[in-house]
Design a protein around this motif. Structure first.
Motif, PDB file in Angstrom:
ATOM      1  N   ALA A  34      24.898  58.307  58.816  1.00  0.00           N
ATOM      2  CA  ALA A  34      24.662  59.118  57.708  1.00  0.00           C
ATOM      3  C   ALA A  34      23.493  60.348  58.257  1.00  0.00           C
ATOM      4  O   ALA A  34      23.706  61.505  57.837  1.00  0.00           O
ATOM      5  CB  ALA A  34      23.622  58.410  56.631  1.00  0.00           C
ATOM      6  N   GLN A  61      28.856  57.816  55.440  1.00  0.00           N
ATOM      7  CA  GLN A  61      27.563  57.750  54.750  1.00  0.00           C
ATOM      8  C   GLN A  61      26.466  56.833  54.822  1.00  0.00           C
ATOM      9  O   GLN A  61      25.391  56.990  54.478  1.00  0.00           O
ATOM     10  CB  GLN A  61      28.178  57.384  52.917  1.00  0.00           C
ATOM     11  CG  GLN A  61      28.962  58.432  52.292  1.00  0.00           C
ATOM     12  CD  GLN A  61      29.171  57.966  50.780  1.00  0.00           C
ATOM     13  OE1 GLN A  61      29.605  56.787  50.736  1.00  0.00           O
ATOM     14  NE2 GLN A  61      28.918  58.667  49.703  1.00  0.00           N
ATOM     15  N   GLN A  84      24.973  65.048  53.744  1.00  0.00           N
ATOM     16  CA  GLN A  84      25.756  64.188  52.664  1.00  0.00           C
ATOM     17  C   GLN A  84      26.039  64.910  51.378  1.00  0.00           C
ATOM     18  O   GLN A  84      27.067  64.216  50.761  1.00  0.00           O
ATOM     19  CB  GLN A  84      24.433  63.142  52.503  1.00  0.00           C
ATOM     20  CG  GLN A  84      24.224  62.259  53.623  1.00  0.00           C
ATOM     21  CD  GLN A  84      25.462  61.442  53.875  1.00  0.00           C
ATOM     22  OE1 GLN A  84      26.103  60.835  53.297  1.00  0.00           O
ATOM     23  NE2 GLN A  84      25.489  61.407  55.267  1.00  0.00           N
TER      24      GLN A  84
END
Length: 425
Positions: A340, A336, A345
């Motif tokens: 990322a 995350q 996501q």
């Protein structure tokens, strides 16, 4: 024209009339039967087929209209003709109505008219016979066709069932191939078969379904999940038993060929072509930093993006990427936050949700890594507690009490180590 296969029955109480008809009809070569009795005529009709009945109207035993009425009732296919020398209008009407006669001949008659009438009757009889024959033949053919269709239906059903069995056997065969390669790969990578492997399968399927993958696409994606590591089978221990970040540049270059090697292996089994395509992209990242082809964004298939997220989560958890194993919290944080830009996501979010849902039922690990000074009674180990020397100190699933906590702290002090302790969240 001759009619040797046709029969005419003459019924008249005058012998001279019968003789005259016999002589007249001789030219047609037909079979002529004569009788002076209507009762005898009915008996004759019971015994043999007759094409035409020519009957007088007035006979002592039975009136012509009554006789012809019985003929019409019992032998409807027999042509009925009335011959009479009397101008009896009512009897003629009765014969037509009751006996359903088709011709009326008056005495004396014209030979030509009688011959024409008999010829037409014979021709009509032949047409009826031919029609009956064709109808019977058609009916027989229809019955044969129906039986053939039924036989074909049974054969088609049997063949269809055989094809289903063969198809299922083929599916089972290449599913077995997938399982075989998956098992060989996990053993080659040093991963022991355990319930954790089944839990990871459950996580992957959960993520795929929540991401909208279903049917045949889900099956191929699951095969890709099982086969994603087979490209590493030919690598040396230096490549597969050392975390990726610990490999040197040349080793990493060789290691990065494993997705293409895996795809090449799937080309041997045609039903696995789609799975091989997914595997070839599962180490590509959205920012272009992946391998082997440095694909970016939409160049990477959605299913490969799903596989990338779950695969890298597992590699972090098992220590295949970094030199130490990540906890669930650390692995998700990496996906995350730290990297990322590499991952879709929305899929990472689905992974988090799936892990939480499955951990609630005991079907997934959801843990964190803590230090011994953070331990409290009732915490449960999610992984074996192992020292830097590889000695197992405590097994997973153990619930900690004061004794075990003190033992862990004592071991750390004696070995001068800071142990990685994974506990459920």
């Amino acid at each position: 024209m001759e009619y040797p296969d046709n029969t005419v029955l003459i019924v008249d109480d005058e012998a001279s009339v019968l003789t005259a008809f016999e002589r007249l009809l001789r030219v047609l070569k037909c079979h002529v039967i004569t009788t002076v009795s209507a009762i005898d005529a009915l008996a004759i009709l019971e015994k043999q087929p007759v094409d035409i009945v020519i009957s007088d109207m007035r006979m002592p035993e039975m009136a012509g209209e009554c006789f012809l009425e019985q003929v019409a009732e019992k032998f409807p296919n027999c042509e009925r003709v009335v011959i009479s020398g009397y101008a009896d209008v009512q009897a003629t009407i009765d014969a037509i109505n009751k006996g359903q006669v088709s011709r009326f001949i008056s005495k004396p008659w014209e030979d030509k008219d009688v011959l024409n009438m008999v010829k037409k009757s014979f021709e009509l009889a032949q047409l009826k016979k031919e029609n009956a024959r064709l109808s019977a033949e058609t009916q027989q053919k229809n019955l044969e066709l129906q039986a053939l269709n039924q036989s074909l239906d049974l054969k088609v059903q049997a063949r269809t069932e055989q094809l289903k069995v063969a198809n299922q056997s083929l599916k089972n065969s290449y599913r077995s191939v997938v399982r075989m390669f998956s098992t060989l790969t996990t053993r080659r990578l040093g991963i022991k078969a355990s319930s954790n492997n089944q839990k990871l399968n459950l996580i992957f399927v959960s993520v795929a379904k929540k991401a909208g993958i279903e049917g045949g696409e889900l099956k191929q994606l699951y095969f890709a999940w099982q086969l994603r590591q087979i490209g590493k089978l030919s690598f040396s221990d230096d490549l597969i038993k050392v975390p990726y970040l610990k490999l040197d540049a040349e080793q990493q270059r060789v290691f990065q060929t494993h997705p293409l090697l895996a795809q090449a292996a799937t080309l041997m089994v045609k039903p696995l072509y789609p799975a091989g395509k997914i595997v070839s992209q599962h180490k590509e990242y959205l920012d272009g930093s992946g391998y082997p082809k440095k694909l970016k964004g939409e160049e990477i298939s959605y299913r490969a993006q799903i596989l990338a997220v779950v695969n890298d989560y597992v590699e972090l958890m098992y220590g295949f990427y970094d030199e130490r194993q990540y906890s669930t919290t650390e692995a998700i944080n990496y996906l995350q936050t730290i990297a990322a830009e590499r991952y879709n996501q929305s899929i990472v979010t689905i992974l988090m949700e799936s892990i939480q849902a499955l951990s609630d039922t005991g079907d997934a690990i959801n843990d964190k890594c803590i230090h011994s000074d953070q331990l409290t009674k009732g915490m449960r180990l999610t992984r074996d507690l192992i020292s830097d020397e590889g000695i197992m100190l405590l097994s997973s699933e153990q619930v900690l009490d004061e004794v075990s906590i003190n033992r862990i702290r004592e071991i750390e002090f004696n070995l001068d180590e800071s142990l990685q302790i994974y506990v459920s969240q």
